[in-house]
Design a protein around this motif. Structure first.
Motif, PDB file in Angstrom:
ATOM      1  N   ASN A  98       0.858  -1.177   0.000  1.00  0.00           N
ATOM      2  CA  ASN A  98       0.000   0.000   0.000  1.00  0.00           C
ATOM      3  C   ASN A  98       0.898   1.232   0.000  1.00  0.00           C
ATOM      4  O   ASN A  98       1.449   1.604   1.009  1.00  0.00           O
ATOM      5  CB  ASN A  98      -0.875  -0.017   1.257  1.00  0.00           C
TER       6      ASN A  98
ATOM      7  N   PHE B 217      -7.759  -6.395  -0.175  1.00  0.00           N
ATOM      8  CA  PHE B 217      -9.193  -6.195   0.090  1.00  0.00           C
ATOM      9  C   PHE B 217      -9.478  -4.725   0.407  1.00  0.00           C
ATOM     10  O   PHE B 217     -10.452  -4.152  -0.065  1.00  0.00           O
ATOM     11  CB  PHE B 217      -9.626  -7.074   1.259  1.00  0.00           C
ATOM     12  N   GLN B 218      -8.582  -4.133   1.201  1.00  0.00           N
ATOM     13  CA  GLN B 218      -8.773  -2.734   1.582  1.00  0.00           C
ATOM     14  C   GLN B 218      -8.592  -1.808   0.395  1.00  0.00           C
ATOM     15  O   GLN B 218      -9.227  -0.760   0.307  1.00  0.00           O
ATOM     16  CB  GLN B 218      -7.770  -2.337   2.677  1.00  0.00           C
ATOM     17  N   ARG B 219      -7.688  -2.175  -0.519  1.00  0.00           N
ATOM     18  CA  ARG B 219      -7.359  -1.258  -1.615  1.00  0.00           C
ATOM     19  C   ARG B 219      -8.313  -1.377  -2.795  1.00  0.00           C
ATOM     20  O   ARG B 219      -8.460  -0.448  -3.567  1.00  0.00           O
ATOM     21  CB  ARG B 219      -5.916  -1.505  -2.070  1.00  0.00           C
ATOM     22  N   LEU B 220      -8.951  -2.541  -2.926  1.00  0.00           N
ATOM     23  CA  LEU B 220      -9.908  -2.693  -4.022  1.00  0.00           C
ATOM     24  C   LEU B 220     -11.186  -1.934  -3.691  1.00  0.00           C
ATOM     25  O   LEU B 220     -11.585  -1.868  -2.531  1.00  0.00           O
ATOM     26  CB  LEU B 220     -10.219  -4.169  -4.238  1.00  0.00           C
ATOM     27  N   PRO B 221     -11.836  -1.374  -4.697  1.00  0.00           N
ATOM     28  CA  PRO B 221     -13.100  -0.667  -4.450  1.00  0.00           C
ATOM     29  C   PRO B 221     -14.198  -1.648  -4.037  1.00  0.00           C
ATOM     30  O   PRO B 221     -13.992  -2.858  -4.081  1.00  0.00           O
ATOM     31  CB  PRO B 221     -13.434  -0.039  -5.801  1.00  0.00           C
TER      32      PRO B 221
END
Lengths: 422, 271
Positions: B26, B166-170
């Protein structure tokens, strides 16, 4: 001047002791006032939260100041020395700086990475600032602590993931739906955890909360709390056509929502995605439903699993945060050390200036000089002083290991007596 | 293959590598560098295409090298449009490999510029192919977004590893909506390309439709995307199914585009 931290937290003291020592409300002003009067203490910040009571101070000498602070706390709160001594911890100098940075960065919190502590620290600092209880050292230290906390926040992911079941539910909802503001929540039954989840969803901006409870009156009451709407329990299948998030905890002993129902409902929804949270034990939603497309079903164990994994992630991030803290402590220590030589530099400069002025006066009184000549002599005197004083000043400003020694030598060489230790 | 093309190939490669890194890390710095490399590559790529355009006097898509290169250009162009609109840096990790793969095959494909057969010298060339490529590029992006959807759905349904990627995908809904939007843009473009192609065929060969393999595959592609849109509107086929179908649709395009090229048959032999 040295940094001293005195305090207690959730690890060192039970809640009974913590609440006795808390500086809540009115007590904070009085406490700060009393603390300022403690012998050997120069600056003070009091931070008092439900998990910790800590005094951040700058003192002349930590050991005697510790005793004085303990005595002050005992008399202020009316607590005997025994239990007080058991609950309190003291950190001085480098350890104190590290402790304050760790607290600000939420590395010392009960829930690792929780964000409230930084706000509480800022408030405590502001209060001391307003009451003129801080000076150069505390101002710099607290500002630095805040900036370290921000650095930890941006450079690590310590506060990124949810570590409570209801927040985990909200976080998941945000990864299923693009925008919560046009989504509605159906609250099926009214368990405590379900209410909490609904409340978090509400504060994340969902459009509407609908409550379907077996006792209609209780449902209405709940709906009022959420400024939502209540429906009869039997109507919930109909509501499921338009709701996007279902929070279920009915206390029924069997499945309230079965797979065959869901087939029907999804058709009626034109397959619009639905997030189902089953907080009831035993479960009220058939787990087989999760196999259907566009349905995302989480039960308590699933959410707990998410929370546990996130907590593990935070612990890993905490290691990175500790490294940042260690680095910043180093930087602060260097600044603090350079601060120690400031009084010596000032005294040295003052001494040179005094001698120069005395000697100038003698010359001007003895010899007749016109304006131009007088200026030349004054200029020469100033130049000699500045050039002579430059090397010792520079040496004092430098980052040397045995600064105390150097200060002592310069004091002796230039005959600087008096208080130059700060 | 001139220097601007080679440089843009290298820059796309760099952007792709950063895109892979982005899957595991990230970092805003990685995303920005990735976008910068891709942007620089795109600029040079544009120059390269313009050079060919002025040298040939028409849109440079008359040999396999030029055609795949132009396809890649359209994908990167649309990627930037999407990036500007939605600001999803992680999209690069999924889309840039498409563009790079096309650029690489373009670099390896024959690139001699044969003079255009007189029957094909028509303004239809520009119109037909431009729409066709833009349509295919939007389908390519729809497939990339579809893959992102499946990955994110895998995380949400798997209920574990809900950190990192998971956090970075929309959100699933955003991905589904972008996928749908791309198809609603691509489908009319594709339809226009089919119609102009038929009109062109009529002026060139005197017949609108001759069951040429390329024509058949195009029809299949058109039908697949028509089904996607129809099923979504009528039966609510969205999310996972829409994602899978749009990936399938793009595979069909690649087969039509690449496979037929290898066979070198039919009227589209030049493409």
């Amino acid at each position: 001047m040295r940094v001293l931290v005195a305090g207690l937290n959730h690890k060192s003291a039970d809640v009974e002791v913590r609440e006795k020592l808390a500086f809540g409300g009115e007590k904070l002003g009085a406490g700060l006032h009393g603390l300022k009067a403690v012998d050997g203490l120069r600056e003070a910040v009091i931070i008092s939260t439900c998990n910790r009571v800590e005094l951040y101070t700058s003192v002349d000498e930590p050991d005697s100041a510790s005793k004085n602070i303990m005595a002050f706390l005992g008399s202020f709160h009316g607590i005997q020395a025994g239990p007080l001594e058991k609950a309190l911890y003291f950190h001085k100098d480098r350890d104190a700086v590290r402790h304050i940075f760790r607290v600000a960065s939420s590395l010392d919190s009960m829930v690792l990475g929780e964000p409230q502590i930084l706000g509480q620290l800022k408030a405590a600092f502001d209060f001391s600032l307003k009451n003129k209880a801080t000076g150069v050292l505390m101002n710099k230290l607290l500002k630095k602590a805040i900036s370290v906390a921000k650095r930890v926040r941006t450079e690590t992911r310590i506060a990124e993931s949810a570590v409570s079941i209801s927040f985990a539910a909200v976080e998941l909802a945000k990864k299923i739906f693009s925008d919560l503001s046009d989504k509605s929540v159906l609250l099926l039954g009214a368990g405590e955890m379900a209410e909490l989840a609904a409340m978090h969803l509400k504060s994340s901006g969902v459009r509407e909360i609908v409550v379907a409870n077996r006792t209609y009156e209780r449902g209405c009451e709940l709906a009022r709390n959420f400024t939502g709407r209540a429906v009869r329990f039997e109507e919930f299948p109909h509501e499921m056509l338009s709701s996007d998030i279902i929070v279920c905890s009915t206390g029924a002993s069997d499945y309230v929502i079965k797979k065959s129902h869901m087939h029907h409902i999804m058709k009626g929804r034109k397959q619009r995605p639905i997030f189902m949270i089953d907080i009831s034990v035993p479960r009220n939603i058939d787990p087989g439903i999760d196999g259907l497309d566009n349905i995302y079903l989480y039960d308590v164990d699933d959410l707990q699993g998410v929370v546990d994994a996130n907590m593990g992630g935070r612990k890993k991030e905490a290691q990175k945060a500790e490294a940042i803290v260690a680095e910043e402590v180093e930087v602060f220590e260097r600044w603090l050390a350079s601060l120690q030589s400031v009084p010596a530099i000032v005294a040295l400069r003052q001494r040179a200036e005094d001698i120069k002025n005395q000697e100038l006066l003698k010359v001007i009184n003895r010899v007749r000089l016109d304006e131009k000549e007088r200026k030349a002599v004054e200029y020469m005197a100033a130049a000699i002083v500045n050039k002579l004083m430059h090397p010792p000043t520079a040496a004092l400003k430098e980052d040397v290991e045995d600064r105390d020694n150097l200060i002592a030598i310069i004091q002796k060489l230039y005959g600087l007596n008096g208080d130059t230790n700060g | 293959m001139e220097i601007t093309f080679q440089l843009s190939l290298i820059l796309y490669f760099g952007a792709m590598v950063l895109g892979f890194l982005e899957l595991f890390r990230n970092s805003k710095a990685i995303t920005w560098t990735m976008l910068a490399l891709l942007g620089a590559g795109f600029g040079l790529h544009t120059v390269s295409i313009m050079i060919s355009y002025f040298m040939a006097g028409h849109l440079p898509i008359t040999n396999p090298h030029e055609a795949t290169s132009f396809f890649a250009w359209c994908i990167v162009f649309l990627f930037f449009v999407l990036e500007y609109r939605y600001k999803i840096g992680i999209m690069g990790s999924f889309i840039i490999p498409f563009a790079f793969a096309l650029m690489l095959s373009s670099a390896l494909l024959p690139m001699e510029v044969k003079p255009l057969a007189p029957v094909l010298q028509s303004s239809w060339l520009g119109v037909h192919t431009f729409f066709a490529f833009l349509a295919n590029a939007s389908f390519a992006l729809a497939a990339g977004i579809g893959i992102m959807y499946l990955v994110q759905e895998h995380y949400v349904k798997g209920k574990k590893h809900l950190a990192g990627l998971f956090q970075r995908l929309p959100s699933l809904q955003s991905l589904d909506e972008i996928n749908y939007r791309l198809i609603t843009i691509g489908f009319p473009l594709f339809t226009v390309a089919m119609i102009t192609g038929m009109l062109w065929a009529d002026t060139a060969w005197g017949s609108y439709w001759s069951w040429d393999p390329r024509e058949v595959w195009s029809l299949i592609t058109w039908l697949i995307f028509a089904i996607i849109l129809h099923a979504r509107m009528v039966a609510g086929w969205r999310g996972r199914r829409a994602a899978v179908l749009s990936i399938l649709g793009f595979v069909t395009i690649i087969v039509a585009f690449g496979g037929l090229k290898l066979l070198q048959t039919g009227q589209h032999v030049f493409l």
